[in-house]
Enzyme design. Structure first.
Site, PDB file in Angstrom:
ATOM      1  N   ARG A  44      -8.790  22.103  48.214  1.00 43.66           N
ATOM      2  CA  ARG A  44      -7.871  21.244  47.469  1.00 43.66           C
ATOM      3  C   ARG A  44      -7.071  22.124  46.514  1.00 43.66           C
ATOM      4  NH1 ARG A  44      -9.675  22.245  43.024  1.00 43.66           N
ATOM      5  NH2 ARG A  44      -7.883  21.217  42.047  1.00 43.66           N
ATOM      6  N   GLY A  45      -6.097  21.506  45.851  1.00 39.55           N
ATOM      7  CA  GLY A  45      -5.201  22.253  44.976  1.00 39.55           C
ATOM      8  C   GLY A  45      -3.931  22.581  45.734  1.00 39.55           C
ATOM      9  N   ALA A  46      -2.785  22.324  45.115  1.00 36.59           N
ATOM     10  CA  ALA A  46      -1.510  22.442  45.822  1.00 36.59           C
ATOM     11  C   ALA A  46      -1.297  23.814  46.473  1.00 36.59           C
ATOM     12  CB  ALA A  46      -0.359  22.094  44.876  1.00 36.59           C
ATOM     13  N   ASP A 226       0.949  18.725  41.824  1.00 37.34           N
ATOM     14  CA  ASP A 226       0.929  18.658  43.285  1.00 37.34           C
ATOM     15  C   ASP A 226       2.324  18.503  43.857  1.00 37.34           C
ATOM     16  OD1 ASP A 226      -2.078  18.232  44.548  1.00 37.34           O
ATOM     17  OD2 ASP A 226      -1.941  17.745  42.425  1.00 37.34           O
ATOM     18  N   ASN A 236       0.672  14.679  39.512  1.00 31.79           N
ATOM     19  CA  ASN A 236      -0.549  15.460  39.312  1.00 31.79           C
ATOM     20  C   ASN A 236      -1.742  14.514  39.255  1.00 31.79           C
ATOM     21  OD1 ASN A 236      -1.687  18.118  38.937  1.00 31.79           O
ATOM     22  ND2 ASN A 236      -2.230  17.462  36.882  1.00 31.79           N
ATOM     23  N   LYS A 237      -2.907  15.093  39.165  1.00 30.92           N
ATOM     24  CA  LYS A 237      -4.160  14.336  39.163  1.00 30.92           C
ATOM     25  C   LYS A 237      -4.101  13.170  38.188  1.00 30.92           C
ATOM     26  CE  LYS A 237      -7.101  14.826  41.172  1.00 30.92           C
ATOM     27  NZ  LYS A 237      -7.446  14.082  42.417  1.00 30.92           N
TER      28      LYS A 237
END
Length: 320
Positions: A44-46, A226, A236-237
């Site tokens: 995960r993570g852009a 993201d 974003n989250k």
């Protein structure tokens, strides 16, 4: 240690669902393996997802050599594994553009995506550290949300890479990491990375962040993205928007750190972005629920956006 890499005709990732209890490396040999890992948040993570998308196409080029239809279906499956982060589809499409040349060309392009993300992390760390000192003075105390370190990239990271660079310079005051509900990427992953780096920190529940800002417990909010829309809206989250509101109320900078590959000039604003809903099972087994994985922070709440190439001061009216 790299979060994601290519080794002997397969993708190797650190399984982020196993942290912090175990550092487990998964070897992914099929497109189905990769898509399952993306959807489960094992990777995960852009920035890391951009690399995953490119490597996924490299897998497809090998797995479905000679079957153009199956290969095209596999590429689409990779692109659409998660809808919100723009890097995943971009990485896949960039590698897919080399399919007519052959599998080796696809892999070379995917490795170039990986190497560019590594370089971007280093550039963001330097630019972001300089900016935080400019905005906050010596030894800034920072509040960060979700996980934006090497686990979200390949190495280094985005916002947490800035935190680490400040620590390396001896210029970091303190860190508050939000726990990040419901899957605790802050409490599990950011806390693990900070501990491994020897950086002191405190974990706070998500809802406490704005109050801690109001009490003067931090000098700024720093987080990743993201997707960054053409007008500067930041995807974003979930919880990022609340921290932006808290920072604005407290008169503190709200700084977004993300690679240029996350800037999506084709999407006009946050209203045009599909927000992933993770489903009720992650938060409750007893009733209906809504579980958005991301939120939209309006650009007028963002002080600055730091990429690997530039610093854009939205608070001064600068445009992307």
């Amino acid at each position: 240690m790299r979060t994601i890499d290519w080794a002997d005709d397969a993708i190797e990732i650190i399984d982020q669902t196993a942290l912090p209890d175990e550092v487990r490396v998964l070897r992914l040999t099929t497109v189905a393996d990769l898509v399952a890992a993306i959807r489960s948040l094992a990777v995960r993570g852009a920035p890391a997802l951009g690399v995953a998308g490119a490597f996924g196409v490299a897998l497809a080029a090998r797995q479905f050599a000679g079957d153009d239809a199956a290969r095209a279906d596999a590429v689409r499956l990779v692109e659409r594994a998660r809808p919100t982060a723009v890097n995943l589809a971009r990485g896949a499409r960039r590698a897919a553009a080399r399919l007519p040349v052959g599998p080796d060309a696809v892999l070379a392009e995917a490795c170039a995506v990986r190497d560019e993300e590594i370089a971007a992390s280093a550039a963001m760390a330097a630019l972001g550290a300089d900016l935080m000192v400019e905005l906050c003075g010596a030894r800034p105390r920072l509040l960060t949300h979700c996980n934006t370190g090497g686990l979200a990239a390949v190495t280094g990271g985005t916002a947490l890479g800035v935190v680490t660079e400040l620590h390396r310079r001896g210029a970091l005051g303190a860190v508050i990491a939000s726990e990040t509900r419901p899957l605790l990427q802050g409490a599990r992953l950011t806390a693990w990375e900070l501990r491994e780096a020897g950086i002191d920190f405190r974990v706070a529940v998500d809802s406490a962040g704005p109050f801690l800002l109001a009490r003067g417990e931090a000098d700024a909010v720093i987080l990743g993205a993201d997707r960054i829309c053409a007008n500067g809206d930041v995807i974003n989250k979930i919880g990022s928007y609340a921290h932006a509101l808290g920072a604005r109320r407290a008169g503190l900078p709200f700084v977004v750190v993300a690679p240029e590959s996350t800037v999506d000039t084709e999407t006009p604003d946050g209203a045009a972005v599909e927000i992933e809903d993770r489903g009720a099972a992650e938060i409750t087994g007893y009733s209906d629920a809504v579980n958005p994985a991301f939120d939209v922070t309006p650009h007028d709440l963002v002080t600055a956006i730091v990429t690997d190439r530039r610093v854009v001061r939205l608070d001064r009216g600068e445009r992307l």
